[in-house]
Scaffold this active site. Structure first.
Site, short mmCIF file in Angstrom:
data_model
loop_
_atom_site.label_atom_id
_atom_site.label_comp_id
_atom_site.label_asym_id
_atom_site.label_seq_id
_atom_site.Cartn_x
_atom_site.Cartn_y
_atom_site.Cartn_z
N HIS A 68 -17.86 9.87 21.12
CA HIS A 68 -18.43 8.64 21.67
C HIS A 68 -18.24 7.45 20.73
O HIS A 68 -18.79 7.42 19.64
CB HIS A 68 -19.93 8.86 21.94
CG HIS A 68 -20.54 7.86 22.85
ND1 HIS A 68 -21.79 8.02 23.41
CD2 HIS A 68 -20.08 6.68 23.33
CE1 HIS A 68 -22.07 6.98 24.17
NE2 HIS A 68 -21.04 6.16 24.14
N TYR A 74 -27.32 7.91 25.83
CA TYR A 74 -27.90 7.19 26.95
C TYR A 74 -29.37 7.58 27.13
O TYR A 74 -29.69 8.70 27.53
CB TYR A 74 -27.14 7.47 28.24
CG TYR A 74 -25.68 7.12 28.20
CD1 TYR A 74 -25.21 6.08 27.40
CD2 TYR A 74 -24.74 7.83 28.95
CE1 TYR A 74 -23.86 5.76 27.36
CE2 TYR A 74 -23.40 7.52 28.92
CZ TYR A 74 -22.96 6.49 28.12
OH TYR A 74 -21.62 6.17 28.08
#
Length: 299
Positions: free
Chosen positions: A112, A46
């Site tokens: 992830h 992110y």
């Protein structure tokens, strides 16, 4: 570990949904703590480490009052250089994340978007790496995240993880998590976290970000739900949050939060959820969209 009903999704701190100033992000984090929302989820992906760094600065001095999850395995935009699920990278990644987060452990470490890794890398390298990270005390619990429910269930069924994170499968538009992943997780003693109750912005009046992968068909189905909420005099955001929070078997729902105003809407939905009869009406009248909403991963 007990989690609050909703958690603070920190992708916005990295600018994934548009530019955000650090001071505004810090205010949102601190307001979240004051409201009792103390579960923060982030990732080195992110903002390409920006979210972790900002969250670490925002939580300086209050780490003991929080639950923090971060991720490993996804780092950049492109398949050829953006994913690395090797043992060496996972075990190095947690140290880098801990430095940015200004802590010596995280409560949960997720892999992830595991659908972008080869099965051999996930099962032979990444899962053993998670086990060793947990053994070292750098993560209290470990899990996987991703989009395709069948790929997530495959890992859940090994019994190797404590928690699984699914997104865009536990909301008004797509509630399929209740019919598959939650059942598998219960059978294997695994917790479930659901993310993106607004379907990554598709159920937001402002609409999704430009990069949203949903088909035209799915966008029309979302628009119809928004219009139905308008006709019923109900905020689609409140309805979507109420529906996701009400799914039995979900430990916590992660909501991307950019500012205290968005936080207030989340807290209001928890304290005064939309009436169940209204939610049932929305589910009954939603336009069915068959198949997977979009393709994700290499498997």
């Amino acid at each position: 570990m007990d989690l609050p009903v909703v958690g603070f999704g920190s992708a916005p701190l990295g600018g994934e949904y548009g530019a955000i100033g650090e001071s505004e992000g810090v205010r949102a984090v601190r307001a979240s703590l004051e409201a009792g929302v103390n579960f923060f989820d982030t990732s080195p992906y992110y903002g390409r480490t920006l979210s972790e760094s900002r969250l670490g600065r925002a939580l300086a001095g209050v780490r003991g009052d929080t639950v923090i999850s971060t991720k490993a395995g996804r780092y950049g935009q492109h398949q050829q250089d953006g994913f690395d699920f090797s043992y060496a990278r996972i075990t190095a990644s947690i140290d880098e994340s801990l430095s940015r987060l200004r802590t010596d452990y995280v409560d949960i470490l997720f892999l992830h978007d595991i659908e972008f890794g080869k099965a051999s890398a996930i099962f032979d390298e990444a899962l053993p790496a998670l086990a060793d990270v947990k053994k070292s005390g750098k993560a209290r619990f470990v899990g996987v995240s991703g989009y395709p429910l069948d790929v997530l269930a495959e890992v859940v069924e090994t019994g190797a993880i404590d928690v699984v994170l699914s997104y865009c499968h536990g909301d008004l538009l797509d509630g399929s998590i209740a019919d598959s992943l939650i059942l598998s997780a219960r059978a294997h003693g695994c917790g479930v976290v659901s993310a993106s109750p607004l379907h990554m912005g598709l159920l937001s009046p402002a609409g999704p970000p430009p990069w949203h992968p949903a088909s035209l068909e799915r966008r029309r189905a979302a628009r119809a739900l928004i219009d139905r909420c308008d006709a019923l005099g109900v905020s689609v955001v409140a309805a979507a949050l109420s529906y996701s929070i009400g799914i039995d078997g979900v430990a916590s729902v992660l909501v991307g939060i950019s500012n205290p105003t968005e936080l207030a809407a989340v807290v209001a939905a928890v304290r005064e959820p939309v009436d169940r009869a209204v939610l049932d009406d929305l589910v009954a009248t939603r336009i069915p969209v068959g198949g997977k909403p979009w393709a994700s991963g290499i498997r």
